[in-house]
Design a protein around this motif. Structure first.
Motif, short mmCIF file in Angstrom:
data_model
loop_
_atom_site.label_atom_id
_atom_site.label_comp_id
_atom_site.label_asym_id
_atom_site.label_seq_id
_atom_site.Cartn_x
_atom_site.Cartn_y
_atom_site.Cartn_z
N SER A 42 36.57 42.67 91.17
CA SER A 42 37.11 41.42 91.69
C SER A 42 36.23 40.86 92.80
O SER A 42 35.41 41.58 93.39
CB SER A 42 38.53 41.64 92.25
OG SER A 42 38.48 42.36 93.47
N SER A 43 36.40 39.56 93.06
CA SER A 43 35.59 38.91 94.09
C SER A 43 35.83 39.51 95.47
O SER A 43 34.91 39.61 96.29
CB SER A 43 35.88 37.40 94.11
OG SER A 43 37.27 37.16 94.34
N TRP A 44 37.07 39.93 95.76
CA TRP A 44 37.39 40.52 97.06
C TRP A 44 36.69 41.87 97.24
O TRP A 44 36.17 42.17 98.31
CB TRP A 44 38.89 40.68 97.24
CG TRP A 44 39.57 39.41 97.63
CD1 TRP A 44 40.30 38.57 96.83
CD2 TRP A 44 39.56 38.81 98.93
NE1 TRP A 44 40.74 37.49 97.55
CE2 TRP A 44 40.30 37.61 98.85
CE3 TRP A 44 38.98 39.16 100.15
CZ2 TRP A 44 40.50 36.77 99.94
CZ3 TRP A 44 39.18 38.32 101.25
CH2 TRP A 44 39.92 37.15 101.13
N VAL A 45 36.68 42.66 96.18
CA VAL A 45 36.00 43.96 96.24
C VAL A 45 34.51 43.75 96.46
O VAL A 45 33.88 44.40 97.31
CB VAL A 45 36.24 44.77 94.95
CG1 VAL A 45 35.35 46.01 94.92
CG2 VAL A 45 37.70 45.18 94.85
N LEU A 46 33.93 42.82 95.72
CA LEU A 46 32.50 42.56 95.84
C LEU A 46 32.15 42.00 97.22
O LEU A 46 31.13 42.36 97.81
CB LEU A 46 32.06 41.56 94.76
CG LEU A 46 32.06 42.11 93.33
CD1 LEU A 46 31.76 41.00 92.34
CD2 LEU A 46 31.06 43.24 93.18
N ALA A 47 33.01 41.10 97.74
CA ALA A 47 32.74 40.50 99.05
C ALA A 47 32.78 41.55 100.15
O ALA A 47 31.89 41.62 101.01
CB ALA A 47 33.76 39.40 99.34
N LEU A 48 33.82 42.40 100.14
CA LEU A 48 33.93 43.45 101.15
C LEU A 48 32.78 44.45 101.02
O LEU A 48 32.22 44.90 102.02
CB LEU A 48 35.27 44.16 101.02
CG LEU A 48 36.47 43.49 101.67
CD1 LEU A 48 37.76 44.19 101.26
CD2 LEU A 48 36.33 43.49 103.18
N SER A 49 32.44 44.79 99.78
CA SER A 49 31.36 45.74 99.55
C SER A 49 30.03 45.18 100.04
O SER A 49 29.26 45.88 100.72
CB SER A 49 31.26 46.06 98.05
OG SER A 49 30.13 46.86 97.78
#
Length: 237
Positions: A42-49
């Protein structure tokens, strides 16, 4: 006793990272899974990562240390980072993701070599060399930061702190691929977020309780510390 409890908590955290890498290894069925998480994170996982990977030691140690030394003038470093990151996300990332997906490329060198077929091999070699050169120094700085943190916190010799950090990161990356990297970064990103938000709030509350001043000690140490337009203090030139 307190330091021992922190050490136990830290090693539980490291064990958790390794367990996560082992658990996520089962999701790696193809090269695309290992390198890109199957393009289904997901975009949230990628952004935080992405932010946890990009900031990490340089933000928690480097930028905070620079701010302590330089003063308010270091705000321009943070502002520059925010502007650059925002520009990349809104004007580059979306289009790049679409083109990479359309070409089914797994890496940036793959993407460039496919896009510019006539000079594909040369571009692949040059882009790979640039990435390796840039990240060699960046990753070295992160491992160095890990060694310093373990040395200051637990008294572990810096070199062994670097070895511990390197072994754990390499193991869970090899085991779980990008799935493991992304999700461990999410956990680290959440910890970093609360560290950088809660600790300053607690600090300001304690300052308010003691009726102390934040500005007065900085002015006493040097007027350049409270200026947004000053250069580095004379001792750091």
């Amino acid at each position: 006793m307190g330091n021992f409890s922190v050490m136990i908590g830290f090693f539980i955290y490291l064990a958790g990272m390794l367990f996560l890498g082992i658990y996520l290894a089962k999701f790696n069925k193809t090269n695309e899974d290992f390198l890109l998480g199957g393009r289904r994170l997901s975009s949230w996982v990628l952004a935080l990562s992405e932010r946890a990977s990009a900031e990490s030691a340089w933000l928690l140690l480097g930028l905070t240390g620079a701010a302590l030394t330089v003063g308010f003038g270091e705000i321009w470093t943070a502002l520059g980072c925010i502007i650059g990151i925002t520009f990349s996300w809104f004007f580059i990332a979306g289009q790049l993701r679409g083109e990479v997906g359309a070409q089914n490329a797994l890496t940036i060198p793959d993407y460039f070599s496919e896009k510019f077929e006539q000079d594909g091999n040369s571009i692949r070699i040059i882009s790979t060399a640039v990435i390796l050169l840039a990240y060699f120094f960046y990753v070295a700085a992160q491992f160095n930061g890990a060694g310093k943190v373990l040395n200051v916190t637990f008294g572990i010799p810096k070199i062994w702190g670097i070895v511990i950090g390197t072994v754990v990161i390499v193991l869970y990356t090899m085991l779980g691929g990008f799935f493991a990297v992304a999700w461990t970064d999410v956990i680290q990103g959440i910890i970093m977020f609360f560290t950088l938000t809660i600790l300053p709030i607690v600090g300001f509350i304690e300052i308010a309780k003691s009726s102390a001043s934040v500005i007065a000690p900085m002015e006493a140490a040097g007027s350049e510390l409270v200026s947004f337009l000053t250069e580095k203090p004379a001792g750091l030139q």
